[in-house]
Design a protein around this motif. Sequence first.
Motif, PDB file in Angstrom:
ATOM      1  N   VAL A  44       4.099   2.433  -0.004  1.00  0.00           N
ATOM      2  CA  VAL A  44       4.004   2.246   0.474  1.00  0.00           C
ATOM      3  C   VAL A  44       2.566   1.543   0.406  1.00  0.00           C
ATOM      4  CG1 VAL A  44       3.673   0.535   2.997  1.00  0.00           C
ATOM      5  CG2 VAL A  44       5.678   1.616   2.560  1.00  0.00           C
ATOM      6  N   ALA A  55      -1.963   3.191   5.717  1.00  0.00           N
ATOM      7  CA  ALA A  55      -0.947   3.457   5.945  1.00  0.00           C
ATOM      8  C   ALA A  55      -0.304   4.331   6.734  1.00  0.00           C
ATOM      9  CB  ALA A  55      -0.398   4.119   4.183  1.00  0.00           C
ATOM     10  N   GLU A 106       0.936  -5.474   4.493  1.00  0.00           N
ATOM     11  CA  GLU A 106       0.464  -4.224   5.128  1.00  0.00           C
ATOM     12  C   GLU A 106       1.008  -5.215   6.549  1.00  0.00           C
ATOM     13  OE1 GLU A 106      -3.219  -4.441   3.868  1.00  0.00           O
ATOM     14  OE2 GLU A 106      -1.553  -5.043   3.115  1.00  0.00           O
ATOM     15  N   THR A 110       2.552  -3.387   8.720  1.00  0.00           N
ATOM     16  CA  THR A 110       2.641  -2.888  10.857  1.00  0.00           C
ATOM     17  C   THR A 110       2.922  -3.604  11.958  1.00  0.00           C
ATOM     18  OG1 THR A 110       0.650  -1.859   9.364  1.00  0.00           O
ATOM     19  CG2 THR A 110       0.212  -1.740  12.021  1.00  0.00           C
TER      20      THR A 110
END
Length: 516
Positions: A44, A55, A106, A110
């Motif tokens: 990722v 991350a 991202e 999340t």
Amino acid sequence: MSQIDRYFERYGPAYKWYATGASMVATISVVLSTTIVNVAIPAVMGTFGISAVQAQWISTGFLAAMTATMLLADWADRAFGMRATMNAAMAVFLIGSVIGGLAPNESVLTFARVVQGAAAGVVQPMAMILLFKVFPPDKRGAAMGIYGVGVVLAPALGPWIGGVLMDAFDWRSVFYLGLPFSAIAIVLSNLFLPGREDSGKRPAFDFVGVAILAIFLSVLLSTLSNAQRLGWDSNTILLGFTVSASASVAFVLWELRTPKPMLDMRLFASFAFSSASVVSFIMGAGLFGSTYLLPVFVQQIQGLMPTQAGLLLMPSGFAMLLVFPIAGRLSDKVTPAIMIGIGMAVFAWSSWLMADANVHTAFWTLAWLTVLSRIGLGLVFPAITSGSLMVLPHHLLGQGSGAVNFIRQLGGAFGVNLLTVFIERRTIMHADAFAATQTSDNATAMELLGQVAGLMHASGVPDAQLMPAAASFLGQTVVIQASNAAFQDGFMIICGVFLIALIPTWFMWRAGKSTA
């Protein structure tokens, strides 16, 4: 006749096992997702071009949301019934899985993990409530043992299954694994889970407490993550710490005055319970922190494939499976604080040994060190539950059980977050220190540059590019060594924290003796 009695009348004595199976499928689907994503973190980071601190929110966001919603299960059962609550939670989890698999960046990823975590926080306590309803008191231990098999095996198998899926497809496939489990859980829920028993007014819920807790968790974890980038003394970071501190005080004050507290503060009037809570927090931090660090370490430092990184954690899961029943029986005969002290010392020892790990450490050496750490945790788990609840009056047992789980998950969220921030800071510090020694006066560095330049010349690299390419190789080596040293520092910190946890364990033992 209650709805559960009607189910027993319809299915006979086997109904309790049908209910257990339905709850296990739901629990396995959410527990599996807790660890399965850890092996995907390096991939990722590469896909979205983000740092390790950014991350880690993929794991921390899940744990934080799970922590915030964990105390909703009992109220949701009384307000909507077990069937409706489980259906809603699994549907939300399914939606979060789809969003995670399709995430374009991202931030969306999340968010998907937060949605998954919010659903998982309701599912796990709901399964425990169901087992206590369908099994008589003298059979609940056996039921919890069978249920525990799934709970222990799921996080052990998760990283390996995730690694296999990543090697065969890509990191997005790990999110889709939860879809069939979620669908099956919804079907089984409609077949075997009871609806709402009470037809009267729905009970009030502490929504203000949940909101304050959510503000505290999100602001503090976000502040810790951004402090290195923005500066620990910047106005934004100082404001974040101020807001989170104010939220924590407001949460305690609100829970003390509200007639329907989400977390009954009377629990912490017991010194033994407070000590057990500190130990539980540290245990959660160590468990989730080390489970997050190991797959990232072996992929970034040792260059292992995702499947190999997942296999590293599998033996430790089977070790916990063997230790659990033995530790459960011992906890009935040995003082819980003694069991906890031995388990914490074993975990600290394994972390101290892990602090020597580097690029050359053998796979099975790391695997057996992980097994050793899980043996320690296997001794702690049953003892921390019995040791914390045995000091409470009967009317606070339900709240106490939820509080211990809540505090352990809270420790997990902070453990992952703080360890990631710590390792980033230590990597920068070690990189600066190593780089400062790579001068023309360093004979070893000059010899390495000459050897690398010679190898590149032999492979046909033009003379003008030899030294820049060799210097680039040296820079990459420095970064890897700095990262390795930072991970070693992280394992040493875990060791130190678990040794410090022996202090509240001792207080717990003293408090237990005084009340005996």
